[in-house]
Write a protein that holds these residues in place. Structure first.
Motif, PDB file in Angstrom:
ATOM      1  N   MET A 286       0.993  -1.041  -0.005  1.00 15.82           N
ATOM      2  CA  MET A 286      -0.042   0.006   0.003  1.00 15.82           C
ATOM      3  C   MET A 286       0.909   1.127  -0.095  1.00 15.82           C
ATOM      4  N   TYR A 287       2.031   1.028   0.159  1.00 12.80           N
ATOM      5  CA  TYR A 287       3.195   2.199   0.174  1.00 12.80           C
ATOM      6  C   TYR A 287       2.938   2.945  -1.188  1.00 12.80           C
ATOM      7  N   ARG A 288       2.825   2.325  -2.049  1.00 14.82           N
ATOM      8  CA  ARG A 288       2.502   2.837  -3.638  1.00 14.82           C
ATOM      9  C   ARG A 288       1.400   3.789  -3.571  1.00 14.82           C
ATOM     10  N   ALA A 289       0.313   3.415  -3.226  1.00 14.11           N
ATOM     11  CA  ALA A 289      -0.977   4.200  -3.461  1.00 14.11           C
ATOM     12  C   ALA A 289      -0.749   5.484  -2.229  1.00 14.11           C
ATOM     13  N   ILE A 290      -0.275   4.980  -1.135  1.00 12.27           N
ATOM     14  CA  ILE A 290      -0.303   6.090   0.057  1.00 12.27           C
ATOM     15  C   ILE A 290       0.687   7.460  -0.407  1.00 12.27           C
ATOM     16  N   ALA A 358      14.264  -3.472 -11.795  1.00 18.70           N
ATOM     17  CA  ALA A 358      14.613  -2.300 -10.869  1.00 18.70           C
ATOM     18  C   ALA A 358      14.724  -0.985 -11.602  1.00 18.70           C
ATOM     19  N   LYS A 359      15.556  -1.097 -12.685  1.00 18.22           N
ATOM     20  CA  LYS A 359      15.847   0.216 -13.469  1.00 18.22           C
ATOM     21  C   LYS A 359      14.528   0.639 -14.024  1.00 18.22           C
ATOM     22  N   SER A 360      13.392  -0.372 -14.707  1.00 21.30           N
ATOM     23  CA  SER A 360      12.558   0.006 -15.182  1.00 21.30           C
ATOM     24  C   SER A 360      11.448   0.751 -14.047  1.00 21.30           C
ATOM     25  N   GLY A 361      11.529   0.340 -12.920  1.00 18.17           N
ATOM     26  CA  GLY A 361      10.810   0.913 -11.756  1.00 18.17           C
ATOM     27  C   GLY A 361      11.420   2.214 -11.726  1.00 18.17           C
ATOM     28  N   VAL A 362      12.643   2.403 -11.334  1.00 21.09           N
ATOM     29  CA  VAL A 362      13.092   3.880 -11.023  1.00 21.09           C
ATOM     30  C   VAL A 362      12.814   4.688 -12.371  1.00 21.09           C
ATOM     31  N   ALA A 363      12.981   4.410 -13.536  1.00 18.01           N
ATOM     32  CA  ALA A 363      12.867   5.095 -14.650  1.00 18.01           C
ATOM     33  C   ALA A 363      11.139   5.598 -14.795  1.00 18.01           C
ATOM     34  N   PRO A 367       8.064   2.901  -6.812  1.00 19.52           N
ATOM     35  CA  PRO A 367       8.782   2.439  -5.708  1.00 19.52           C
ATOM     36  C   PRO A 367       9.433   1.020  -5.980  1.00 19.52           C
ATOM     37  N   VAL A 368      10.719   1.149  -5.722  1.00 22.54           N
ATOM     38  CA  VAL A 368      11.528  -0.020  -5.934  1.00 22.54           C
ATOM     39  C   VAL A 368      12.194  -0.709  -4.627  1.00 22.54           C
ATOM     40  N   GLY A 369      11.925  -1.896  -4.230  1.00 24.83           N
ATOM     41  CA  GLY A 369      12.536  -2.176  -3.010  1.00 24.83           C
ATOM     42  C   GLY A 369      11.520  -2.461  -1.961  1.00 24.83           C
ATOM     43  N   VAL A 370       9.993  -2.118  -2.227  1.00 23.47           N
ATOM     44  CA  VAL A 370       9.192  -2.262  -1.215  1.00 23.47           C
ATOM     45  C   VAL A 370       9.155  -3.503  -0.601  1.00 23.47           C
ATOM     46  N   ILE A 388      19.050  -5.787  -6.323  1.00 20.39           N
ATOM     47  CA  ILE A 388      18.341  -4.518  -6.638  1.00 20.39           C
ATOM     48  C   ILE A 388      19.010  -3.262  -5.589  1.00 20.39           C
ATOM     49  N   LYS A 389      19.669  -3.537  -4.821  1.00 22.32           N
ATOM     50  CA  LYS A 389      20.120  -2.634  -3.771  1.00 22.32           C
ATOM     51  C   LYS A 389      20.651  -1.364  -4.172  1.00 22.32           C
ATOM     52  N   PRO A 390      21.367  -0.953  -5.176  1.00 25.97           N
ATOM     53  CA  PRO A 390      21.763  -0.116  -6.099  1.00 25.97           C
ATOM     54  C   PRO A 390      20.521   1.019  -6.639  1.00 25.97           C
ATOM     55  N   TYR A 391      19.141   0.282  -6.653  1.00 30.82           N
ATOM     56  CA  TYR A 391      18.412   0.927  -7.250  1.00 30.82           C
ATOM     57  C   TYR A 391      17.073   1.303  -6.204  1.00 30.82           C
TER      58      TYR A 391
END
Length: 458
Positions: A286-290, A358-363, A367-370, A388-391
Motif C-alpha cells: 500500500m506504500y505505492r498508493a499512499i 528495478a531500473k524500469s521501476g526507477v525510470a 517504488p523499488v524495493g518495497v 536491486i540494492k543500488p536501485y
C-alpha cells in the motif's frame, strides 16, 4: 479480500489481472521429437493472457511468451485468455476446459488439492531446483499434509499495521516501535488522538473491506471465520466478540477513531496520506498508493507486523499461485515449471531480470524495493535484495519492524469458501459497532453467522 481486485485498484501492471473469461482446452500432451533437435517438443497452454481491450498488458504478456520460446526452443506455448473466476472455474474444470497453467488466488489450493483438481508438482519442482528457492512458510499454502506440492506461489502479502511516523512522534510515541498487541494499539490510538487531534486508529468498513479486516483482526485474536472445510461460519465466538469489543471501546470509550467510519480501500489511503489517521491495518504494498498516488512523505510511512492478542496467532495472507492441469504429463509439468519461473519468478532468481525490473521501476518513478512477504526463501530473497540494492528508492528502515517479524509470523489464508460473500455479510457488523454505541455485538455476530451459513449451505 480478493487481491486481484486490489491490484487492479492500485493500477499495477501485471499480466495476470482478471480479464474476460474464455474457454481453453488443454494442450493434450507432448508432440513428437523436435525436428533436428534430438529433444522432445512439448506444447502447453498458458492462461491469463490479457484481452485485446488491455493492449499494453497484452503486448507485455505476448513479448514474455516470445522471449520464453526463444530461450526454450523445445517448448511451444499456446497463450489463452482464460482466467480464474469463482463462478465458472468448476464447470471449466469438469469440462476439461482449463489451460495447463493458470493463476488462482491463495484461497483455492487446499480445496483443489482435496478435490484432486490440480497436478502434483513435487517431482517437477524438485528436479528443477525451484523447491530450494521458495519460501517454505508461503509454500505451505500449496502443500498437502504429506508435504507434496501442488502449486507454485508467485505473489504473496501479509497484513500488518501501517502507521504515520510523524503522528507517532508528535504524540510522544517511538516511531521505531509500533504496537505489538491490540492493547498497545488501543493505548497508542488514544494517545495520538489526545495529543494530535487526529484519529489514532481507523478501519476499513465498506465494499467488503470491513469483513476482510474483521477477518484479519479475528485471526490476530486467535479466532477463525469458517470451519476447515468451509461448511460453517465460526466467528460467533469469543475471539471475534473480543475483537469487535476492542473496536467499540476505541470508538466510544476512548474516542480515538475520529468521526469518519465508512472507509473503503482507496478512501482510507487518502485519509492516511492526508495525516488524518495514525494507524490502520494494511499490507506493505500500500506504500505505492499512499506515497506515490496520494502524496504522503516517504519518511512518514511506517509499518509493523500484525499486532497479536492473547498469543502468537498469526495474520491473514493472500496472493496468487500457479496451478497445473491434472491432464499434464511429466514433460508438460517440467515445461510448466520453466514457464512459471520465467514469467512470474524470474526477477527473484535471475540477476539480469532483477536489475532490469528495478531500473524500469526507477525510470517510471515507481517504488523499488518495497518489502513484503517474499515467495522465495530467505537466502534467495537476500540475494535478490542484493541485486536491486543500488536501485532501491524507498526508506527500508521504515519497514524494519514489519520485515523483522513477517518472514516467520504464521500466515493464515482467507476463508476458503465464498470469501467475498462472507466479507459482504460482515461489513454491516463492523459498521454498526462503529456507528452505534449501543450495538449488541453477540446478536450482530449471531445474525451474520446465520446469513453466512445460508450462503455456505448453497
Amino acid at each position: 479480500m480478493n487481491r486481484f481486485a486490489i491490484r487492479c485498484a492500485a493500477g499495477l501492471s501485471v499480466p495476470f489481472l482478471l480479464a474476460a473469461c474464455s474457454s481453453a482446452p488443454s494442450s493434450g500432451g507432448a508432440a513428437g521429437a523436435g525436428s533436428g533437435t534430438g529433444q522432445q517438443q512439448v506444447t502447453i497452454t498458458v492462461g491469463d493472457r490479457p484481452t485485446s481491450s488491455d493492449p499494453a498488458n497484452r503486448a507485455q504478456y505476448d513479448q514474455k511468451v516470445a522471449d520464453f520460446q526463444k530461450a526454450n526452443p523445445t517448448i511451444t506455448l499456446k497463450p489463452v485468455e482464460t482466467v480464474w473466476d469463482a463462478t465458472t472455474f468448476q464447470a471449466q474444470a469438469a469440462g476439461g476446459q482449463l489451460p495447463d497453467v493458470l493463476t488462482v488466488p491463495f484461497t483455492e489450493p487446499q480445496g483443489l488439492i482435496a478435490r484432486k483438481q490440480v497436478a502434483d508438482l513435487t517431482k517437477a519442482i524438485k528436479d528443477d531446483g525451484l523447491m530450494d528457492q521458495l519460501n517454505p512458510n508461503v509454500l505451505k499454502i500449496a502443500q498437502d499434509q504429506s508435504g507434496n506440492v501442488y502449486a507454485v506461489p508467485n505473489a504473496a502479502y501479509s497484513i500488518g499495521l501501517i502507521y504515520n511516523r510523524d503522528l507517532f512522534t508528535k504524540a510522544g510515541l517511538d516511531p521505531n516501535k509500533p504496537p505489538a498487541t491490540w492493547d498497545e494499539v488501543r493505548a497508542a490510538a488514544k494517545q495520538i488522538a489526545q495529543k494530535t487531534g487526529q484519529a489514532g486508529y481507523a478501519q476499513m468498513t465498506t465494499n467488503n473491506t470491513g469483513g476482510w479486516m474483521f477477518t484479519t483482526q479475528t485471526y490476530a485474536y486467535g479466532g477463525t471465520i469458517e470451519s476447515d472445510d468451509g461448511s460453517k461460519a465460526t466467528f460467533d465466538d469469543a475471539p471475534s466478540k473480543a475483537a469487535l469489543q476492542t473496536l467499540h471501546d476505541m470508538k466510544w470509550t476512548d474516542k480515538s477513531m475520529g468521526q469518519a467510519v465508512l472507509y473503503d480501500y482507496d478512501g482510507i489511503q487518502k485519509a492516511f496520506a492526508a495525516g488524518k489517521i495514525g494507524m490502520y491495518m494494511g499490507a506493505p504494498d500500500m506504500y505505492r498508493a499512499i506515497v506515490v498516488t496520494n502524496g504522503l512523505k516517504p519518511a512518514s510511512f511506517g509499518i509493523g507486523p500484525m499486532p497479536q492478542q492473547g498469543g502468537d496467532h498469526g495474520t491473514l495472507t493472500g496472493g496468487s499461485v500457479q496451478i497445473v492441469s491434472t491432464a499434464a504429463d511429466d514433460a508438460q509439468k517440467a515445461a510448466a515449471i520453466k514457464w512459471i519461473k520465467f514469467a512470474y519468478l524470474n526477477k527473484y532468481v535471475n540477476q539480469d531480470a532483477a536489475v532490469a525490473s528495478a531500473k524500469s521501476g526507477v525510470a517510471a518513478k515507481q517504488p523499488v524495493g518495497v518489502p513484503g512477504l517474499p515467495v522465495v526463501g530467505a537466502d534467495q530473497d537476500a540475494t535478490y535484495q542484493g541485486w536491486i540494492k543500488p536501485y532501491v528508492n524507498v526508506p527500508l528502515e521504515n519497514f524494519a519492524p514489519y520485515t523483522k517479524v513477517a518472514a516467520d509470523q504464521k500466515i493464515i489464508p482467507e476463508p476458503p469458501v465464498k470469501a467475498q460473500e462472507v466479507y459482504a455479510a460482515l461489513d454491516p457488523v463492523v459498521q454498526t459497532v462503529l456507528g452505534n454505541e449501543k450495538a449488541d455485538i453477540p446478536a450482530l455476530l449471531t445474525k451474520a453467522a446465520g446469513t453466512v451459513n445460508a450462503k455456505l449451505g448453497r
